[in-house]
Design a protein around this motif. Sequence first.
Motif, mmCIF file in Angstrom:
data_model
loop_
_atom_site.group_PDB
_atom_site.id
_atom_site.type_symbol
_atom_site.label_atom_id
_atom_site.label_comp_id
_atom_site.label_asym_id
_atom_site.label_seq_id
_atom_site.Cartn_x
_atom_site.Cartn_y
_atom_site.Cartn_z
ATOM 1 N N ILE A 184 25.896 33.241 60.723
ATOM 2 C CA ILE A 184 27.089 32.825 61.444
ATOM 3 C C ILE A 184 28.422 33.348 60.372
ATOM 4 N N MET A 185 29.091 34.171 60.944
ATOM 5 C CA MET A 185 30.470 34.399 60.358
ATOM 6 C C MET A 185 31.305 33.365 60.753
ATOM 7 N N THR A 186 31.924 32.644 59.849
ATOM 8 C CA THR A 186 32.933 31.657 60.038
ATOM 9 C C THR A 186 34.261 32.089 59.223
ATOM 10 N N LYS A 242 46.719 35.557 58.347
ATOM 11 C CA LYS A 242 46.148 35.312 59.637
ATOM 12 C C LYS A 242 44.591 36.120 59.826
ATOM 13 N N PRO A 243 43.883 35.756 60.940
ATOM 14 C CA PRO A 243 42.785 36.376 60.989
ATOM 15 C C PRO A 243 42.696 37.802 61.080
ATOM 16 N N HIS A 244 41.686 38.638 60.660
ATOM 17 C CA HIS A 244 41.658 40.182 60.689
ATOM 18 C C HIS A 244 41.015 40.437 61.787
ATOM 19 N N GLY A 245 40.247 39.562 62.416
ATOM 20 C CA GLY A 245 39.357 39.776 63.643
ATOM 21 C C GLY A 245 37.922 39.878 63.378
ATOM 22 N N HIS A 246 37.236 40.186 64.604
ATOM 23 C CA HIS A 246 35.686 39.930 64.480
ATOM 24 C C HIS A 246 35.100 41.097 63.843
ATOM 25 N N GLY A 247 35.796 42.277 63.746
ATOM 26 C CA GLY A 247 35.430 43.496 62.955
ATOM 27 C C GLY A 247 35.133 43.279 61.538
ATOM 28 N N GLN A 274 28.657 36.226 70.341
ATOM 29 C CA GLN A 274 30.215 35.635 70.397
ATOM 30 C C GLN A 274 29.763 34.120 70.520
ATOM 31 N N ASP A 275 30.868 33.458 70.130
ATOM 32 C CA ASP A 275 30.769 31.860 70.373
ATOM 33 C C ASP A 275 30.577 31.054 71.459
ATOM 34 N N THR A 276 30.915 31.344 72.646
ATOM 35 C CA THR A 276 30.712 30.473 73.740
ATOM 36 C C THR A 276 30.216 31.470 75.173
ATOM 37 N N ILE A 311 38.161 41.568 79.272
ATOM 38 C CA ILE A 311 37.275 42.102 78.713
ATOM 39 C C ILE A 311 37.109 43.387 78.555
ATOM 40 N N GLY A 312 36.841 44.220 77.398
ATOM 41 C CA GLY A 312 37.158 45.587 77.213
ATOM 42 C C GLY A 312 36.341 46.445 78.206
ATOM 43 N N GLY A 313 36.830 47.538 78.374
ATOM 44 C CA GLY A 313 36.186 48.521 79.603
ATOM 45 C C GLY A 313 35.168 49.369 78.552
ATOM 46 N N ILE A 361 30.791 42.936 77.004
ATOM 47 C CA ILE A 361 30.685 41.473 76.633
ATOM 48 C C ILE A 361 30.500 41.213 75.053
ATOM 49 N N ASN A 362 30.522 42.230 74.267
ATOM 50 C CA ASN A 362 30.511 42.162 72.789
ATOM 51 C C ASN A 362 29.350 41.606 72.392
ATOM 52 N N GLN A 363 28.031 41.964 72.750
ATOM 53 C CA GLN A 363 26.701 41.445 72.476
ATOM 54 C C GLN A 363 26.168 43.226 71.919
ATOM 55 N N ALA A 431 24.359 37.186 82.750
ATOM 56 C CA ALA A 431 24.228 37.088 81.243
ATOM 57 C C ALA A 431 25.854 36.942 80.536
ATOM 58 N N TYR A 432 26.829 36.574 81.476
ATOM 59 C CA TYR A 432 28.250 36.554 80.897
ATOM 60 C C TYR A 432 28.882 35.252 81.577
ATOM 61 N N ALA A 433 29.307 34.307 80.869
ATOM 62 C CA ALA A 433 30.136 33.229 81.190
ATOM 63 C C ALA A 433 30.830 32.613 79.941
ATOM 64 N N VAL A 435 33.702 30.864 77.428
ATOM 65 C CA VAL A 435 34.685 29.802 77.584
ATOM 66 C C VAL A 435 35.839 30.177 76.861
ATOM 67 N N LYS A 436 36.908 30.531 77.336
ATOM 68 C CA LYS A 436 38.040 30.963 76.518
ATOM 69 C C LYS A 436 39.467 30.370 77.007
ATOM 70 N N ASN A 437 39.508 30.163 78.282
ATOM 71 C CA ASN A 437 40.814 29.805 78.979
ATOM 72 C C ASN A 437 40.942 28.189 78.922
HETATM 73 N N1 UGB Z 1 36.147 35.879 65.978
HETATM 74 C C1 UGB Z 1 35.908 35.888 64.614
HETATM 75 O O1 UGB Z 1 34.854 35.476 64.150
HETATM 76 N N2 UGB Z 1 36.675 36.451 63.789
HETATM 77 C C2 UGB Z 1 38.101 36.626 64.127
HETATM 78 O O2 UGB Z 1 38.960 36.835 63.164
HETATM 79 C C3 UGB Z 1 38.502 36.909 65.550
HETATM 80 C C4 UGB Z 1 37.428 36.245 66.390
HETATM 81 P P1 UGB Z 1 37.730 36.394 71.187
HETATM 82 P P2 UGB Z 1 38.504 38.547 72.761
HETATM 83 O O3 UGB Z 1 33.334 39.793 75.664
HETATM 84 O O4 UGB Z 1 34.441 37.921 75.939
HETATM 85 C C5 UGB Z 1 36.503 39.909 72.735
HETATM 86 O O5 UGB Z 1 39.018 35.837 70.697
HETATM 87 O O6 UGB Z 1 39.963 38.674 72.600
HETATM 88 C C6 UGB Z 1 35.168 35.789 66.766
HETATM 89 C C7 UGB Z 1 36.164 41.705 72.825
HETATM 90 O O7 UGB Z 1 37.084 42.320 71.801
HETATM 91 O O8 UGB Z 1 36.993 35.016 72.129
HETATM 92 O O9 UGB Z 1 38.559 37.473 74.019
HETATM 93 C C8 UGB Z 1 35.254 34.480 67.917
HETATM 94 O O10 UGB Z 1 34.873 33.272 67.218
HETATM 95 C C9 UGB Z 1 36.410 41.901 74.187
HETATM 96 O O11 UGB Z 1 36.021 43.293 74.155
HETATM 97 O O12 UGB Z 1 37.884 37.647 71.597
HETATM 98 O O13 UGB Z 1 37.765 39.668 72.995
HETATM 99 C C10 UGB Z 1 34.350 34.736 69.053
HETATM 100 O O14 UGB Z 1 33.151 34.262 68.886
HETATM 101 C C11 UGB Z 1 35.329 41.277 75.142
HETATM 102 O O15 UGB Z 1 34.238 41.710 74.977
HETATM 103 C C12 UGB Z 1 34.439 36.471 69.122
HETATM 104 O O16 UGB Z 1 34.841 36.643 67.817
HETATM 105 C C13 UGB Z 1 35.460 39.863 75.089
HETATM 106 O O17 UGB Z 1 35.680 39.360 73.587
HETATM 107 C C14 UGB Z 1 35.447 36.998 70.061
HETATM 108 O O18 UGB Z 1 36.832 36.283 70.033
HETATM 109 C C15 UGB Z 1 34.438 39.026 75.588
#
Ligand code: UGB
Length: 607
Positions: A184-186, A242-247, A274-276, A311-313, A361-363, A431-433, A435-437
């Motif tokens: 788990i990346m935290t 600030k966070p650098h992103g999931h990369g 991803q988390d949710t 979500i990205g294309g 969906i970033n899997q 496959a995809y639901a 929780v972000k908004n």
């Molecule tokens: N996350 C980290 O672990 N570290 C970070 O610094 C930032 C995030 P968001 P977003 O499929 O739903 C992504 O914020 O912007 C984790 C894809 O880029 O939910 O909605 C964070 O905890 C997009 O292409 O991402 O966009 C979470 O688990 C699309 O696929 C995950 O990274 C979209 O998700 C994503 O963070 C999606």
Amino acid sequence: QKNLSILPPAQIELARMLVEMGQSHLFRDWPDPGVDDQEKLAFFDQIKLLNESYPGGLASYIKTARELLEDSRLGKNPFDGFTPSVPTGEQLTFGDDSFINFEETGIKEARKAAFVLVAGGLGERLGYNGIKLALPRETTTGKCFLQHYIESILALQEASCGYVEVMCPRSSSGGCRTEIPLVIMTSDDTHARTLQVLKSNAYFGMASTQVILLKQEKVACLADNDARLALDPKNKYRIQTKPHGHGDVHALLYSSGLLKKWRDEGLRWVLFFQDTNGLLFNAVPAALGVSATKQYHVNSLAVPRKAKEAIGGITKLTHADGRTMVINVEYNQLDPLLRASGYSDGDVNCETGYSPFPGNINQLILELDSYIEELSKTGGSIKEFVNPKYKDASKSAFKSSTRLECMMQDYPKTLPPTARVGFTVMDTWLAYAPVKNNPEDAAKVPKGNPYHSATSGEMAVYRANSLILKKAGIHIDEPVKDVFNGQEVEVWPRVTWLPKWGLSFAEVKKKVGANCFVSQPSTLVINGRNIHLETLSLNGALIISSVDSAEVRVEGAIQNKGWTLEKVDYKDASFPEEIRIRGFRINKVEQLEATYDQPGSFTLKPQ
Ligand code: UGB
């Protein structure tokens, strides 16, 4: 200069580097030695951390930042020279023969897999104060996302061991001892709370040694186009971060040494998620099956995408020089890229009612050997981007500080053309639901586009489970429409099950008979591995639990007042936040609760 005397030699080097990299402003307001010396040393502790946690160090960060900020100022198109087109990938239809075959292959392969969950984000868009992993995936059982993920991995682990005919790769004495690793990346925002949730729940049944937490560090903020580092406005001895992103996940995995360890243990696949996304594990076995069958080095999971959905294309990019790649184009970049490439309407739906570009969906499923080979060259650093919010059109100043960011799905950008990069499209309902908004933003989502809220995330679980049971032969009532927190959703029977009950469609089919019925207001909680719905007719709530050594057949009609949904306004502070954000609570009026905690064969047959 005067303050150098108080620093140890290693810190002096860092100070010199900062000055050489145009960062003298950081020391401009420093008093003479003897004043604030502890704070000055703390400042260098932070610089040391920022330097060590970025591949190539701070100097490299500042250099890249300058280049990217200049490109941004000039309005340079990051896809310059590339033409987008719609790629072709593997299209799966839930429940057909090919899906079932891919699932079976995927389950066999799972014992050679490691899972990596990126969970460093705080979820600012959701406006929830806790960590997203601790949010209930659904409130019928109240199980959080993390519990569901862990139980799904454990179910895969066990099912996969069932296929071991020879010796398991992790066992030296025969038999299967598979333990699928979970990383788990935290981040500083989530680390302590993630650990606390794990510890206070005994790791949800996983061995604590099986779970590895890797913490990502934040990166330095940039104050202007010259990439001058931004100081905290309240503390002149602290750089804003600030966070650098999931990369970051790739560099962290590489530097942790885990990848080579996994390879030595015979593993073959790394699955990122991803988390949710409460539906993800419905798709994992089949997607892994696709990777193994097609021998993909990279396999991204995708779903049909609504134009402008966040979500990205997945896009095929062809360069003027002939190079091509299939890559995610992030949602904020897709529209400008299409417009700049002759698609004058930009990101719009086609005749199918969806964007022609599948939604990422970033899997990601990466093949371990080629992943290690690539990371040995790059160290795991991922192509970054910068997204400054400028004060005005002159682009000479920012509204607030910015920073470099990177995304895990950009990993294929540096791969050679020989790499086998594919993607697998599945139905969204399956496959995809995510929780972000938050409720207010979700209610404003254009009609027909998904809400991506706690409300829709929970309803999607019931919908998917109901549709899976329906496909398996159970008669399920049609859903009703209702509005919660301003969002109209379909309400299906509230069906949930333990991952080990129904890990794959084949498994579900084995456990349900043809003459079952579940009415729309019903709740069905299946809490055991060997529960067979033979001739169940449910109009109410049934909560059935059993130990693994019990075989339970469910027969006949069950009728009671059941569990109802009561609306809750998201502004009503008398309810906990995790309830408010979904707009309803479950009122447990009446249920049949049956528990089988002894080995044996049983029949539940209400009179
Ligand atoms: N996350 C980290 O672990 N570290 C970070 O610094 C930032 C995030 P968001 P977003 O499929 O739903 C992504 O914020 O912007 C984790 C894809 O880029 O939910 O909605 C964070 O905890 C997009 O292409 O991402 O966009 C979470 O688990 C699309 O696929 C995950 O990274 C979209 O998700 C994503 O963070 C999606």
